[in-house]
Enzyme design. Structure first.
Site, short mmCIF file in Angstrom:
data_model
loop_
_atom_site.label_atom_id
_atom_site.label_comp_id
_atom_site.label_asym_id
_atom_site.label_seq_id
_atom_site.Cartn_x
_atom_site.Cartn_y
_atom_site.Cartn_z
N PRO A 296 0.82 -1.22 0.00
CA PRO A 296 0.00 0.00 0.00
C PRO A 296 0.85 1.27 0.00
O PRO A 296 0.51 2.24 -0.68
CB PRO A 296 -0.81 -0.14 1.28
CG PRO A 296 -0.96 -1.61 1.47
CD PRO A 296 0.36 -2.19 1.02
N TYR A 297 1.96 1.28 0.74
CA TYR A 297 2.84 2.46 0.72
C TYR A 297 3.30 2.76 -0.70
O TYR A 297 3.17 3.89 -1.20
CB TYR A 297 4.06 2.25 1.61
CG TYR A 297 5.20 3.15 1.22
CD1 TYR A 297 5.12 4.53 1.39
CD2 TYR A 297 6.35 2.62 0.62
CE1 TYR A 297 6.16 5.37 0.99
CE2 TYR A 297 7.39 3.45 0.23
CZ TYR A 297 7.30 4.82 0.41
OH TYR A 297 8.31 5.64 0.00
N ALA A 298 3.86 1.75 -1.39
CA ALA A 298 4.36 1.97 -2.74
C ALA A 298 3.23 2.35 -3.69
O ALA A 298 3.41 3.18 -4.58
CB ALA A 298 5.08 0.72 -3.24
N THR B 231 0.63 4.05 -2.92
CA THR B 231 0.30 5.47 -2.74
C THR B 231 1.27 6.35 -3.50
O THR B 231 0.87 7.36 -4.08
CB THR B 231 0.30 5.87 -1.24
OG1 THR B 231 1.61 5.78 -0.68
CG2 THR B 231 -0.69 5.05 -0.44
#
Length: 338
Positions: free
Chosen positions: A141-143, A145
């Protein structure tokens, strides 16, 4: 360019870029909510505490600093395992609030943006080497975003009334070290990245764990492009000072992606060996399965950075280790005396 707005300018990357700009005579105007950034990192600097989605605050900043010529967008949540557990939080903080920020920038006539992105969104390649044309396939999810923020920025340059809007995206790899003058550094004494964990293991006498040992690399451990944070900062400063050469108003495509790395891949095991050599000690190294969201990794092709920014990484892993250790000593002492 007299002034630059830096979102997230009290954090590890943002504060180091702010120092690099100050060294070049450019005033950073810092916006940070201090959820992760440190007030010590903005002492003596122009600083506003608040949220990037606060439209009234952005209007005030531009009213009080009309000389701002560009925005460097560094503000983001960045911990991969946390993003896996709290994906909605990450999408709100990183993506939704970026949309609010861009609306404020456009309303205030700030049409130059440098986005501090991440190499974590690249799809794996057989040898780990990636250039800017390689496919993206964010695996956490971080990447995702970061990938979505790039999509938002690219679409922004193509929308109605966007004729003057230009964006430079810097996809940087794995920063290590600290400001060589030790003005700022990694604020977290328990970081999640490999070098931080190595320093923690060395300082505390605890084991260091290599997470993932069956990747398709020369020694089974993940491969990264470890780059000194000061080199990362100088790349951001170069993108700002050369902005009008990199993306011109008359360009058909006013969205440019540039890799920022050393151009060399280093495995986690090789990083461990370099660290042990730097500190003159052997660590207790153990092995474990990959963490949620972990990937094989990659390293940068950096031809565009050399050509467009006149920039290349100048510092070694050994220098990064030395500066990181010196910073930890200083930061630990400061926190203890606070």
């Amino acid at each position: 360019m007299k002034k630059v707005l830096i979102t997230g300018g009290a954090g590890y990357i943002g504060s180091t870029v702010a120092s690099a700009l100050l060294d070049q005579g450019i005033t950073p105007v810092i916006l940070d909510d201090l959820s992760k950034g440190r007030p010590e990192f903005v002492e003596g600097r122009v600083f506003y505490q608040g949220d990037i989605a606060d439209a009234a605050l952005l209007d005030r900043i531009f009213a009080e600093h009309p000389e701002i010529g560009a925005t460097l967008h560094c503000a983001a949540r960045i911990v991969v395992p946390e993003s896996v557990g709290k994906p909605l939080f990450y999408y709100r903080e990183n993506v939704a609030k970026t949309v609010d920020l861009l609306e404020s920038l456009q309303r205030n006539g700030c049409t130059r943006v440098v986005f501090s992105s991440s190499a974590s969104l690249y799809a794996p390649t057989p040898d780990g080497r990636v250039d800017e044309t390689c496919p993206v396939e964010a695996s956490s999810p971080y990447a995702r975003t970061k990938q979505m923020m790039e999509n938002v920025l690219q679409d922004w340059t193509r929308g109605e009334g966007a004729e003057r809007i230009r964006v430079v995206v810097l996809r940087y790899f794995n920063p290590i070290g600290a400001d060589p003058q030790l003005r700022t550094g990694l604020q977290d004494l328990s970081p999640t990245h490999a070098l931080g964990k190595l320093i923690e293991a060395h300082a505390d006498g605890t084991p260091f764990t290599v997470t993932g040992v069956d990747w398709a690399t020369r020694d089974g451990s993940g491969i990264r492009d470890y780059i000194h944070v000061q080199d990362v900062a100088e790349a951001h400063a170069a993108a700002l000072t050369r902005f009008d050469e990199v993306v011109r108003p008359a360009d058909e495509d006013r969205f440019r992606v540039i890799n920022i790395g050393t151009g060399e891949g280093t495995t986690v095991r090789e990083l461990v060996a370099a660290f042990e050599q730097a500190v003159g000690a052997t660590l207790d190294v153990r092995e474990a399965d990959p963490r949620p969201g972990d990937v094989l990794g990659c390293y940068a092709a950096v031809d565009n950075a050399r050509e467009l920014l006149g920039w290349s990484a100048r510092r070694t892993i050994a220098e990064g280790v030395a500066d990181a250790l010196a910073w930890r000593t200083k930061w630990t002492a400061r926190l203890a005396s606070a």
